[in-house]
Design a protein around this motif. Structure first.
Motif, short mmCIF file in Angstrom:
data_model
loop_
_atom_site.label_atom_id
_atom_site.label_comp_id
_atom_site.label_asym_id
_atom_site.label_seq_id
_atom_site.Cartn_x
_atom_site.Cartn_y
_atom_site.Cartn_z
N THR A 279 -4.74 1.47 -10.03
CA THR A 279 -5.63 0.48 -9.29
C THR A 279 -5.40 0.50 -7.76
N PHE A 280 -6.34 -0.01 -7.00
CA PHE A 280 -6.21 -0.16 -5.69
C PHE A 280 -5.21 -1.08 -5.36
N GLU A 281 -5.25 -2.21 -6.18
CA GLU A 281 -4.09 -3.38 -5.92
C GLU A 281 -2.80 -2.77 -5.95
N HIS A 282 -2.63 -2.00 -7.20
CA HIS A 282 -1.42 -1.45 -7.21
C HIS A 282 -0.93 -0.78 -6.25
N GLU A 283 -1.60 0.15 -5.71
CA GLU A 283 -0.98 0.82 -4.42
C GLU A 283 -0.94 -0.22 -3.34
N ILE A 284 -1.44 -1.14 -3.08
CA ILE A 284 -1.19 -1.95 -2.08
C ILE A 284 -0.04 -2.65 -2.28
N ALA A 285 0.29 -3.29 -3.50
CA ALA A 285 1.44 -3.97 -3.79
C ALA A 285 2.72 -3.12 -3.79
N THR A 286 2.53 -1.73 -4.15
CA THR A 286 3.75 -0.99 -4.24
C THR A 286 4.13 -0.78 -2.82
N ALA A 287 3.20 -0.36 -1.69
CA ALA A 287 3.36 -0.11 -0.36
C ALA A 287 4.22 -1.52 -0.06
N SER A 288 3.78 -2.75 -0.29
CA SER A 288 4.38 -4.02 0.14
C SER A 288 5.73 -4.00 -0.36
N ALA A 289 6.03 -3.76 -1.57
CA ALA A 289 7.29 -3.97 -2.18
C ALA A 289 8.13 -2.89 -1.30
N LEU A 290 7.63 -1.65 -1.02
CA LEU A 290 8.63 -0.70 -0.49
C LEU A 290 8.68 -0.83 0.93
N GLY A 291 8.01 -1.58 1.60
CA GLY A 291 8.04 -1.91 2.95
C GLY A 291 7.23 -0.95 3.88
N ILE A 292 6.33 -0.20 3.14
CA ILE A 292 5.62 0.70 3.99
C ILE A 292 4.32 0.49 4.17
N PHE A 293 3.76 -0.91 3.82
CA PHE A 293 2.20 -1.01 3.98
C PHE A 293 1.75 -0.99 5.44
N GLY A 294 0.68 -0.33 5.57
CA GLY A 294 -0.02 0.11 6.97
C GLY A 294 -1.35 -0.42 6.99
#
Length: 437
Positions: A279-294
């Motif tokens: 899901t779109f939100e999964h990718e955002i949450a993953t990036a946030s958890a890994l510290g790479i959301f841009g």
């Protein structure tokens, strides 16, 4: 004239949810304060050059259907200038703060190194003036290392080092142009960084070359004093079936492998997320958890069509879940919502370009209001916090204490005669609650 193409369209302004004006925003009130920031500051909307001003309305079964006045001569310096003028006229009327480009979107077509540099230099100088005159800023720039036939086997992962070098030439120019134009980010979009068959592929060499390329980009960023973010856009498949940047988690693993996890973040596209079976939100949450959301490319796919259809977002429910994760992540720093979306082949009028963007902008804006209401209500976040509260207690802290071993934790379980019981995740109640917003 290309600048007259949108002459009948007024500047789009906020008129409220009750308006009947089709050229108005119903939810996007750019100065409205939500959770301490204006909507404009939260959402940082951008118009893309490629789909909006370069795509002719073609598909694999037929040629272009659009009759844009700049299109016939866009490959020439004069035609490319007309396209840039028309783009800024459109963005000004749409009243959004940013735009995005690939180098070839804004430049005339070049067949040799000299013309490539000259045409792109002319384009950048013109864009610099257009930005100064309009106040419109660059959200991000990127180089197109996928359209030209020389990139049929990839750019940075190409088996031919001459193609790698040509790509380096393009990226250097695009990165320096992004710096000159004050771009907030530089994106590496690896459309063809992958392979079709292992029969002709040396995967380790290609991965090492991709890592080398990205390290060179980061090194040059610091050399020229560019302070914006470097972003990679995950892409699961198509045009190749095995992409090296399949999803956010894959990109993070790649960055860790080459020591770049503190230098590069991700630009997440909704359509790519769903093609990766996320899901779109999964990718955002993953990036946030890994510290790479841009940053975000806002679009959607067609769930009956396994292809990157790049349609404008229109589901408030889906975008609410995604926007909620963005707000929870602290929101954008350098990123924003870029509409990597295109009108359909049958939507041939100038007005259709506005309707697509207006609808997408209002969908995201309404989603922000919903996300804010969910956060202010607090019940969903409170349940999540309570569900994991044990990790803030003695046992949870002990498990994460340095020096605690597996045997130590096992002995604690025995000594305390632990008998943990399952607890309801209350998914149905939470989904019902979410739907009320």
């Amino acid at each position: 004239m290309a600048t007259d193409y949108f002459a009948d369209i007024p500047t789009i302004t906020y008129r409220g949810p009750e308006t009947d004006d089709e050229f108005a925003y119903r939810w996007y009130d750019k100065d409205r304060v939500v959770l301490g920031k204006t909507m404009a500051e939260h959402l940082r909307f951008a118009v893309c050059m490629w789909h909006t001003f370069c795509w002719p309305g073609s598909d694999v079964f037929g040629p272009g259907t659009f009759q844009r006045p700049w299109a016939a001569h866009a490959h020439t310096p004069e035609g490319a200038a007309m396209k840039r003028d028309a783009a800024f006229d459109f963005i000004r009327r749409l009243d959004v703060p940013f735009y995005c480009w690939h180098d070839v979107d804004v430049s005339a077509h070049a067949t040799n190194v000299a013309d490539c540099g000259r045409f792109f230099g002319e384009a950048v100088a013109h864009l610099e003036q257009l930005q100064a005159d309009s106040g419109i800023a660059l959200l991000w720039g990127t180089a197109n290392l996928f359209s030209d036939p020389r990139y049929a086997a990839g750019g940075a992962t190409n088996p031919d080092p001459e193609v790698f070098a040509w790509g380096a030439m393009q990226v250097r120019a695009a990165l320096e142009a992004t710096h000159r134009l004050g771009g907030a980010n530089y994106v590496l979009w690896g459309g063809r960084e992958g392979y079709e068959t292992l029969v002709n592929t040396d995967m380790k060499r290609e991965l090492d070359n991709l890592g080398r390329f990205l390290a060179l980009v980061v090194e040059h960023k610091h050399k020229i004093g560019y302070t914006g973010a470097i972003l990679i856009e995950p892409k699961p498949f198509e045009p190749t079936k095995h992409q090296y940047d399949f999803d956010t988690a894959t990109v993070y693993g790649f960055l860790k492998r080459y020591g770049l996890e503190d230098e590069v973040r991700v630009n997440i596209e909704a359509n790519h997320a769903t093609l990766a079976s996320h899901t779109f939100e999964h990718e955002i949450a993953t990036a946030s958890a890994l510290g790479i959301f841009g940053s975000i490319d806002a679009n959607r796919g067609d769930y009956q069509n396994g292809w990157d259809t790049d349609q404008f977002p229109n589901s408030v429910e889906e975008l609410t879940r995604a926007t909620l994760e963005i707000v929870r992540a602290g929101g954008f720093t350098t990123g924003g919502f870029n509409f990597d979306a295109k009108v359909r082949r049958q939507s041939i009028d100038a007005a259709d370009l506005f309707h697509g963007h207006i609808g997408g902008i209002d969908t995201v804006a309404k989603s922000l209001l919903n996300a804010a209401a969910i956060i202010e209500d607090g019940r969903i976040d409170a349940f999540r916090a309570q569900r994991y509260a044990g990790w803030d207690g003695e046992l949870g802290r002990t498990i994460h204490t340095e020096g605690t071993g597996l045997a130590d934790i096992a002995d604690l379980a025995i000594a305390r005669n632990l008998d943990p019981q399952p607890r309801s995740g209350r998914q149905e109640w939470l989904e019902n609650l979410l739907n009320r917003f």
